[in-house]
Structures are given as C-alpha cells and as structure tokens.
Design an enzyme around this catalytic site. Structure first.
Site, short mmCIF file in Angstrom:
data_model
loop_
_atom_site.label_atom_id
_atom_site.label_comp_id
_atom_site.label_asym_id
_atom_site.label_seq_id
_atom_site.Cartn_x
_atom_site.Cartn_y
_atom_site.Cartn_z
N ARG A 219 1.29 -1.36 0.05
CA ARG A 219 0.01 0.07 -0.10
C ARG A 219 1.22 1.22 -0.17
O ARG A 219 1.93 1.10 0.50
CB ARG A 219 -1.26 -0.23 1.28
CG ARG A 219 -0.14 -0.03 2.54
CD ARG A 219 -1.53 -0.15 3.52
NE ARG A 219 -2.63 0.51 3.55
CZ ARG A 219 -3.71 -0.06 3.60
NH1 ARG A 219 -3.50 -1.11 3.48
NH2 ARG A 219 -4.96 0.54 3.36
N GLY A 240 6.63 -1.66 -4.87
CA GLY A 240 6.73 -0.81 -3.92
C GLY A 240 5.84 0.43 -3.73
O GLY A 240 4.96 0.25 -4.45
N HIS A 241 5.48 0.59 -3.19
CA HIS A 241 4.14 1.83 -1.90
C HIS A 241 4.86 3.07 -2.99
O HIS A 241 5.50 3.06 -3.44
CB HIS A 241 4.74 1.91 -0.20
CG HIS A 241 5.62 2.52 -0.10
ND1 HIS A 241 5.71 3.04 0.82
CD2 HIS A 241 7.57 2.56 -0.46
CE1 HIS A 241 7.62 3.63 1.18
NE2 HIS A 241 7.72 3.24 -0.17
N GLY A 242 3.31 3.18 -3.32
CA GLY A 242 2.57 4.21 -4.26
C GLY A 242 3.38 4.20 -5.28
O GLY A 242 3.45 5.13 -5.97
N SER A 260 7.63 4.40 -5.06
CA SER A 260 7.25 5.63 -5.87
C SER A 260 7.79 5.52 -7.21
O SER A 260 7.81 7.10 -8.18
CB SER A 260 8.29 6.45 -5.83
OG SER A 260 7.81 6.77 -4.19
#
Length: 266
Positions: A219, A240-242, A260
């Site tokens: 998340r 990975g997150h984002g 990201s």
C-alpha cells in the site's frame, strides 16, 4: 472436435487459418513431444522444428510454408500462438471452480455487502464494510480486510490477503498466497534507530488484472499504489509503495519494483 470446426472458431477470434490435410477429430491440446493420436499441437518457434518432425500429434498449428510430417494435418495460420490459444479455450475451456455458494463456514461481518451469485468457500474471512461484487469466487483461507472492495467476477485463490481499504476492479484474478496492500518499507531515521511511518494509503488494482502466486503489492504511504488495467504478473512479484504500473504491462517471475516508480503502459 473436427478440425474444420476448430478452424471456424479460430477465424471467429479474428485470425486467418487454413486446413491442410485430413479433417481429423481432436479432443485435446498437448506439446509436440507428448501429443498423441487425437491431440493437437503447435509450432510457433522455429527452434522446435526438429521436434515437429517427430511429433505423433494428429494435427498441428503452424505458419505458412512449414513442412509437417506425413499423416499429420496442418492448420496454417500467420500467428500460431494466438491460434493455439483459441484452440485451448475451445477444447478445454477455462478453470472450473468448486461451487460453495456462500458457505456457512465462512466468517462474514454483517456489515459486508455480498454481490449476487457469490461463491465463498469455508474458511474465508470477510471483515467489516467490505464490498464483494457479483459472481466473485473466493477460495479457502482468504482474508478481505475492513472496507476493501472487490469488483464483479473476481477470483481469489487460497490464502490471498486483501488488506483494509484496498480496491480490486472487475475480473481480477489473484493466485494463491499473494498479498495486496500490506505496509510498505516506510521508516524515518531518528538517530541510529528507524521509526515506522504509518502507511495510510491504499492499493488499487484495475480491471482484468491477473496476479500470480506469492506476490506482494505494498500500500502507499500516502495516496495509492496502482496496478493498471489489463496488467499480468507472474509469480513472486514485489511492487513497492506508491508505485504506479500502467495498463497492459507484463511482469515475469521474480521481478521487484521499488517504491514511487511510474511504469509506462505495456
């Protein structure tokens, strides 16, 4: 199924195909090495031409100008791989799921909203304020967290976890052991220690996505981690997150993508 009928089905899939040889009956698709009487195989990669010469299949899907052994019928097509896909669907269909209805042995919070014709196995846990779309199939051991949303015609294979607040579009398939929306690696340095940053974002998966086994999609710390519509994952993929994955991407096994990242379509 007669080869002439199979040609008609392949043509309905938008491909041009021509039967060269006897209009035999086939009942299954198999590899060139293992196919036998009554089975269909295919050649799409020239490196396997020697294997084609030894095949015992009754018929093969091949490109134009490819020689086939005596006694073997040929379905000639400019795209044998697409043609054999249509043939597999015609002869074998898609996976048939067990039918549980909504099992009394599933734990479903009374605030959850369950769509029509849901197929929910024993041992499933569905938490508060969850929305499950129409015709979803959820196998044993799955957990759907608070406020998560599944669209219509989704399939969760055994032991899939969808964390709280995450969203799946329509026709999403997630294979066994995958986790959607767990916390990403979010820590702030404080002296020589790491302080956890609450991961208050979520994960959103678009329509027609398929996720392989044992994948993990973080998340977002803030906002959303996104998997675009039509994207397909093999097994053991970590996002990975984002990160935002565009539509119609294809990830083979053991791919890791950092946080990201913005990934272009296809």
């Amino acid at each position: 199924m007669r080869l002439s009928e199979l040609c008609r089905i392949i043509e309905e899939a938008g491909l041009s195909v021509r039967l060269d040889g006897e209009d035999r009956t086939v009942s299954a698709v198999n590899t060139l090495e293992e196919a036998g009487e009554g089975e269909l195989s295919f050649l799409s990669n020239p490196r396997y031409t020697d294997t084609l010469r030894r095949t015992r299949a009754s018929a093969v899907i091949v490109g134009n100008g490819i020689d086939v052994p005596d006694g073997v019928s040929a379905l000639r097509c400019g795209d044998p791989y697409a043609a054999v896909t249509a043939a597999i669907v015609a002869l074998h269909g898609h996976r048939k799921h067990p039918q549980w209805g909504v099992s009394e042995q599933a734990v479903i919070d009374p605030t959850a909203r369950i769509g029509t014709d849901a197929n929910i196995a024993p041992g499933v846990t569905i938490a508060a304020e969850v929305t499950i779309g129409d015709r979803c199939t959820i196998y044993p051991g799955c957990y759907v967290g608070d406020g998560a949303r599944l669209g219509d015609d989704c399939t969760l294979f055994p032991n899939v976890v969808v964390y709280d607040g995450c969203e799946l579009g329509n026709r999403v398939t997630i294979h066994a052991g995958s986790v959607i929306g767990q916390d990403g690696l979010g820590y702030a340095p404080r002296g020589d220690k790491w302080v956890k940053i609450p991961q208050i974002g979520r994960t959103v998966i678009g329509d027609d996505v398929e996720i392989g086994a044992n994948c993990a999609i973080d998340r977002a710390t803030l906002g959303r981690t996104e998997i675009g519509p039509g994207t397909k994952f093999g097994n053991v993929i970590v996002i990975g997150h984002g990160t935002k994955i565009g539509p119609d991407c294809l990830f083979v096994g053991q791919v890791g993508v950092a946080g990201s990242v913005a990934w272009s379509p296809h």
